[in-house]
Design a protein around this motif. Structure first.
Motif, PDB file in Angstrom:
ATOM      1  N   GLY A  90       0.800  -1.219   0.000  1.00 54.50           N
ATOM      2  CA  GLY A  90       0.000   0.000   0.000  1.00 54.50           C
ATOM      3  C   GLY A  90       0.831   1.267   0.000  1.00 54.50           C
ATOM      4  N   ARG A  91       2.145   1.155   0.099  1.00 53.49           N
ATOM      5  CA  ARG A  91       3.026   2.330   0.106  1.00 53.49           C
ATOM      6  C   ARG A  91       3.668   2.519  -1.274  1.00 53.49           C
ATOM      7  N   THR A  92       3.978   3.755  -1.597  1.00 57.51           N
ATOM      8  CA  THR A  92       4.665   4.021  -2.857  1.00 57.51           C
ATOM      9  C   THR A  92       6.137   3.636  -2.720  1.00 57.51           C
ATOM     10  N   ILE A  93       6.772   3.451  -3.871  1.00 61.11           N
ATOM     11  CA  ILE A  93       8.190   3.107  -3.864  1.00 61.11           C
ATOM     12  C   ILE A  93       9.008   4.218  -3.204  1.00 61.11           C
ATOM     13  N   ASP A  94       8.652   5.465  -3.468  1.00 62.14           N
ATOM     14  CA  ASP A  94       9.377   6.576  -2.833  1.00 62.14           C
ATOM     15  C   ASP A  94       9.237   6.539  -1.319  1.00 62.14           C
ATOM     16  N   GLU A  95       8.046   6.219  -0.826  1.00 61.51           N
ATOM     17  CA  GLU A  95       7.832   6.111   0.622  1.00 61.51           C
ATOM     18  C   GLU A  95       8.679   4.987   1.211  1.00 61.51           C
ATOM     19  N   ILE A  96       8.728   3.870   0.505  1.00 58.17           N
ATOM     20  CA  ILE A  96       9.502   2.726   1.002  1.00 58.17           C
ATOM     21  C   ILE A  96      10.994   3.042   1.016  1.00 58.17           C
ATOM     22  N   LYS A  97      11.467   3.703  -0.024  1.00 60.33           N
ATOM     23  CA  LYS A  97      12.885   4.076  -0.074  1.00 60.33           C
ATOM     24  C   LYS A  97      13.241   5.014   1.071  1.00 60.33           C
ATOM     25  N   ALA A  98      12.299   5.883   1.454  1.00 57.88           N
ATOM     26  CA  ALA A  98      12.563   6.832   2.538  1.00 57.88           C
ATOM     27  C   ALA A  98      12.533   6.150   3.896  1.00 57.88           C
ATOM     28  N   MET A  99      11.595   5.219   4.099  1.00 54.70           N
ATOM     29  CA  MET A  99      11.416   4.601   5.412  1.00 54.70           C
ATOM     30  C   MET A  99      12.312   3.382   5.619  1.00 54.70           C
ATOM     31  N   ASP A 100      12.727   2.736   4.523  1.00 58.16           N
ATOM     32  CA  ASP A 100      13.424   1.455   4.636  1.00 58.16           C
ATOM     33  C   ASP A 100      14.467   1.320   3.516  1.00 58.16           C
ATOM     34  N   PRO A 101      15.407   2.275   3.423  1.00 59.46           N
ATOM     35  CA  PRO A 101      16.311   2.305   2.265  1.00 59.46           C
ATOM     36  C   PRO A 101      17.213   1.085   2.150  1.00 59.46           C
ATOM     37  N   ASP A 102      17.725   0.587   3.266  1.00 59.14           N
ATOM     38  CA  ASP A 102      18.665  -0.532   3.199  1.00 59.14           C
ATOM     39  C   ASP A 102      17.976  -1.798   2.709  1.00 59.14           C
ATOM     40  N   ARG A 103      16.801  -2.048   3.242  1.00 63.09           N
ATOM     41  CA  ARG A 103      16.089  -3.268   2.843  1.00 63.09           C
ATOM     42  C   ARG A 103      15.597  -3.164   1.395  1.00 63.09           C
ATOM     43  N   TYR A 104      15.186  -1.960   0.976  1.00 63.77           N
ATOM     44  CA  TYR A 104      14.757  -1.807  -0.417  1.00 63.77           C
ATOM     45  C   TYR A 104      15.941  -2.000  -1.373  1.00 63.77           C
ATOM     46  N   HIS A 105      17.111  -1.563  -0.950  1.00 63.91           N
ATOM     47  CA  HIS A 105      18.316  -1.792  -1.765  1.00 63.91           C
ATOM     48  C   HIS A 105      18.538  -3.289  -1.966  1.00 63.91           C
ATOM     49  N   LEU A 106      18.366  -4.079  -0.902  1.00 62.91           N
ATOM     50  CA  LEU A 106      18.515  -5.531  -1.031  1.00 62.91           C
ATOM     51  C   LEU A 106      17.445  -6.102  -1.952  1.00 62.91           C
ATOM     52  N   TYR A 107      16.220  -5.629  -1.819  1.00 62.45           N
ATOM     53  CA  TYR A 107      15.112  -6.101  -2.645  1.00 62.45           C
ATOM     54  C   TYR A 107      15.432  -5.948  -4.126  1.00 62.45           C
ATOM     55  N   GLU A 108      16.039  -4.830  -4.486  1.00 59.92           N
ATOM     56  CA  GLU A 108      16.330  -4.560  -5.895  1.00 59.92           C
ATOM     57  C   GLU A 108      17.680  -5.104  -6.354  1.00 59.92           C
ATOM     58  N   ASN A 109      18.672  -5.114  -5.474  1.00 58.64           N
ATOM     59  CA  ASN A 109      20.042  -5.393  -5.895  1.00 58.64           C
ATOM     60  C   ASN A 109      20.645  -6.684  -5.351  1.00 58.64           C
ATOM     61  N   ALA A 110      20.098  -7.220  -4.277  1.00 54.55           N
ATOM     62  CA  ALA A 110      20.596  -8.473  -3.721  1.00 54.55           C
ATOM     63  C   ALA A 110      19.411  -9.266  -3.152  1.00 54.55           C
ATOM     64  N   PRO A 111      18.473  -9.673  -4.025  1.00 49.45           N
ATOM     65  CA  PRO A 111      17.231 -10.277  -3.541  1.00 49.45           C
ATOM     66  C   PRO A 111      17.412 -11.535  -2.713  1.00 49.45           C
ATOM     67  N   SER A 112      18.531 -12.223  -2.853  1.00 55.69           N
ATOM     68  CA  SER A 112      18.749 -13.406  -2.014  1.00 55.69           C
ATOM     69  C   SER A 112      18.933 -13.033  -0.548  1.00 55.69           C
ATOM     70  N   GLN A 113      19.300 -11.770  -0.283  1.00 52.28           N
ATOM     71  CA  GLN A 113      19.506 -11.311   1.100  1.00 52.28           C
ATOM     72  C   GLN A 113      18.300 -10.554   1.648  1.00 52.28           C
ATOM     73  N   TYR A 114      17.303 -10.328   0.789  1.00 54.67           N
ATOM     74  CA  TYR A 114      16.119  -9.564   1.201  1.00 54.67           C
ATOM     75  C   TYR A 114      15.242 -10.376   2.150  1.00 54.67           C
ATOM     76  N   ALA A 115      14.776  -9.727   3.211  1.00 52.30           N
ATOM     77  CA  ALA A 115      13.807 -10.328   4.133  1.00 52.30           C
ATOM     78  C   ALA A 115      12.919  -9.217   4.656  1.00 52.30           C
ATOM     79  N   ASN A 116      11.642  -9.509   4.798  1.00 50.73           N
ATOM     80  CA  ASN A 116      10.665  -8.546   5.284  1.00 50.73           C
ATOM     81  C   ASN A 116       9.776  -9.278   6.277  1.00 50.73           C
ATOM     82  N   ASN A 117       8.749  -8.621   6.790  1.00 47.51           N
ATOM     83  CA  ASN A 117       7.826  -9.322   7.672  1.00 47.51           C
ATOM     84  C   ASN A 117       6.709  -9.963   6.854  1.00 47.51           C
ATOM     85  N   GLY A 118       7.060 -10.323   5.603  1.00 46.84           N
ATOM     86  CA  GLY A 118       6.145 -11.040   4.731  1.00 46.84           C
ATOM     87  C   GLY A 118       6.828 -12.292   4.216  1.00 46.84           C
TER      88      GLY A 118
END
Length: 206
Positions: A90-118
């Protein structure tokens, strides 16, 4: 030979807003509805044995627009749902980058290291692999229409190419109503089309 026609749902309001949907939903736009109808015309000559769809409203609506007046077995499967993005949904990509920049970086650039509460990409891979095995077991030589989501189709490409998770975002991009066609024969999976949008470009049928 089993042929799986994987379709991403049509464009939605949140797609236009660059807002991540995941397990949440937003309505198809006029473009999304039009593109699904165009795809239905493109696939008119394909004899499908059944339709499988994620239970999300946007995928069900897209599937119904694509099959039109045809009467086909229609099943939903929760394993075809989009990746669960937890508190990003429900959040925009810009909002996510602002609130969670490190994890969003993993999501886009190192998805094997990405983890969320989903879910992780490994979770999506596991459930999609189970779907593929079930379809291979329950269907022989036929065509199946499978309407699902962008990340699911990216993971499908990764599985078929036997790529590692960190290559999940490699091109092509999966647009709304694009076709990704998988041929399964002699226990081998082959990608015949990836993210094809010929129906949007008025290039005719298969």
């Amino acid at each position: 030979m089993l042929q799986l026609f994987f379709i991403r749902h049509g464009e939605t309001e949140w797609n236009v807003e660059h807002r991540l949907q995941g397990r949440l939903n937003s309505n198809l736009t006029e473009n999304g509805i039009r593109d699904a109808k165009l795809l239905g015309k493109r696939l008119m000559e394909i004899d499908f044995d059944a339709v499988y769809a994620s239970p999300s409203l946007r995928t069900i609506e897209t599937a119904k627009l694509v099959i039109g007046e045809r009467t086909l077995p229609f099943k939903t499967d929760e394993r075809l749902m989009e990746i669960d993005l937890g508190d990003w949904e429900g959040r925009t990509i810009d909002e996510i980058k602002a609130m969670d920049p490190d994890r969003y970086h993993l999501y886009e650039n190192a998805p094997s290291q990405y983890a969320n509460n989903g879910e992780t990409f490994e979770d999506v891979e596991s459930r999609l692999e189970a779907v593929l095995r079930d379809l291979e077991r329950t269907h022989d030589s036929c065509n199946l229409l499978i309407v699902t989501h962008g990340v699911v189709i990216k993971v499908l490409q990764m599985i078929c190419k036997e790529n590692p998770i960190d290559l999940v975002w490699e091109p092509p991009f999966i647009e709304g109503t694009s076709v990704t066609l998988v041929k399964i024969e002699d226990n081998k999976r082959e990608l015949l089309l990836e993210g094809d949008i010929a129906h949007k470009e008025r290039k005719g049928a298969f």
